[in-house]
Write a protein that holds these residues in place. Structure first.
Motif, PDB file in Angstrom:
ATOM      1  N   LYS A   1       0.858  -1.179   0.000  1.00 43.56           N
ATOM      2  CA  LYS A   1       0.000   0.000   0.000  1.00 43.56           C
ATOM      3  C   LYS A   1       0.894   1.228   0.000  1.00 43.56           C
ATOM      4  O   LYS A   1       1.741   1.393   0.869  1.00 43.56           O
ATOM      5  CB  LYS A   1      -0.916   0.016   1.214  1.00 43.56           C
TER       6      LYS A   1
ATOM      7  N   GLN B   1      -2.795   3.999  -2.869  1.00 48.56           N
ATOM      8  CA  GLN B   1      -2.854   3.072  -3.991  1.00 48.56           C
ATOM      9  C   GLN B   1      -2.247   1.744  -3.555  1.00 48.56           C
ATOM     10  O   GLN B   1      -1.195   1.724  -2.915  1.00 48.56           O
ATOM     11  CB  GLN B   1      -2.082   3.624  -5.191  1.00 48.56           C
ATOM     12  N   GLU B   2      -2.912   0.656  -3.902  1.00 45.34           N
ATOM     13  CA  GLU B   2      -2.367  -0.664  -3.626  1.00 45.34           C
ATOM     14  C   GLU B   2      -1.694  -1.203  -4.871  1.00 45.34           C
ATOM     15  O   GLU B   2      -2.169  -0.984  -5.984  1.00 45.34           O
ATOM     16  CB  GLU B   2      -3.468  -1.618  -3.161  1.00 45.34           C
ATOM     17  N   PHE B   3      -0.596  -1.896  -4.670  1.00 43.91           N
ATOM     18  CA  PHE B   3       0.126  -2.570  -5.741  1.00 43.91           C
ATOM     19  C   PHE B   3       0.118  -4.048  -5.396  1.00 43.91           C
ATOM     20  O   PHE B   3       0.704  -4.468  -4.404  1.00 43.91           O
ATOM     21  CB  PHE B   3       1.558  -2.035  -5.858  1.00 43.91           C
ATOM     22  N   LEU B   4      -0.601  -4.825  -6.195  1.00 46.96           N
ATOM     23  CA  LEU B   4      -0.753  -6.244  -5.926  1.00 46.96           C
ATOM     24  C   LEU B   4       0.189  -7.048  -6.812  1.00 46.96           C
ATOM     25  O   LEU B   4       0.206  -6.867  -8.030  1.00 46.96           O
ATOM     26  CB  LEU B   4      -2.197  -6.681  -6.162  1.00 46.96           C
ATOM     27  N   GLN B   5       0.945  -7.898  -6.182  1.00 46.83           N
ATOM     28  CA  GLN B   5       1.826  -8.815  -6.899  1.00 46.83           C
ATOM     29  C   GLN B   5       2.000 -10.033  -6.006  1.00 46.83           C
ATOM     30  O   GLN B   5       2.111  -9.911  -4.793  1.00 46.83           O
ATOM     31  CB  GLN B   5       3.175  -8.172  -7.209  1.00 46.83           C
ATOM     32  N   SER B   6       2.043 -11.207  -6.601  1.00 40.92           N
ATOM     33  CA  SER B   6       2.048 -12.432  -5.803  1.00 40.92           C
ATOM     34  C   SER B   6       3.434 -12.977  -5.508  1.00 40.92           C
ATOM     35  O   SER B   6       3.578 -13.829  -4.655  1.00 40.92           O
ATOM     36  CB  SER B   6       1.219 -13.509  -6.501  1.00 40.92           C
TER      37      SER B   6
ATOM     38  N   GLY C   1       5.440  -5.032 -12.124  1.00 41.95           N
ATOM     39  CA  GLY C   1       4.140  -4.578 -12.601  1.00 41.95           C
ATOM     40  C   GLY C   1       4.035  -4.571 -14.099  1.00 41.95           C
ATOM     41  O   GLY C   1       4.614  -5.409 -14.789  1.00 41.95           O
TER      42      GLY C   1
END
Length: 95
Positions: free
Chosen positions: A2, A64-69, A33
């Motif tokens: 976040k 802002q959220e940055f989603l990565q697994s 990303g």
């Protein structure tokens, strides 16, 4: 991840829609990303994502959220750009 930052009030700045570009860089110096490249006159910027918001010359906090697994242990860098100008940066370490 976040990401939160505040754009300070500035009565001299131009009000309206702002677009900021975010770079998330891992310890191997890879941009995470979307890895989109924008060109600004003679410079280019490869970024992870971008975010637009309205700015009315008052304090505004952007989240802002940055989603990565697949975050691996190491140091990560977060750079925030207004076009090709660096306006904010931070880093964090995952163990």
């Amino acid at each position: 991840i976040k990401i939160t930052f505040t754009l300070d009030a500035n009565p001299n700045a131009k009000a309206g829609e702002k677009m900021y570009y975010f770079q998330i860089i891992n310890g191997k110096n890879n941009v995470l990303g979307k890895k989109i490249t924008e060109f600004f006159e003679e410079r280019s910027l490869t970024y992870s994502f971008r975010k637009s918001f309205d700015y009315n010359n008052e304090n505004v906090t952007i989240n802002q959220e940055f989603l990565q697994s697949d975050f691996l242990p190491g140091t990560y860098f977060v750079n925030i750009f207004d076009k090709d100008e660096l306006v904010g940066k931070s880093s964090f370490t995952l163990k």
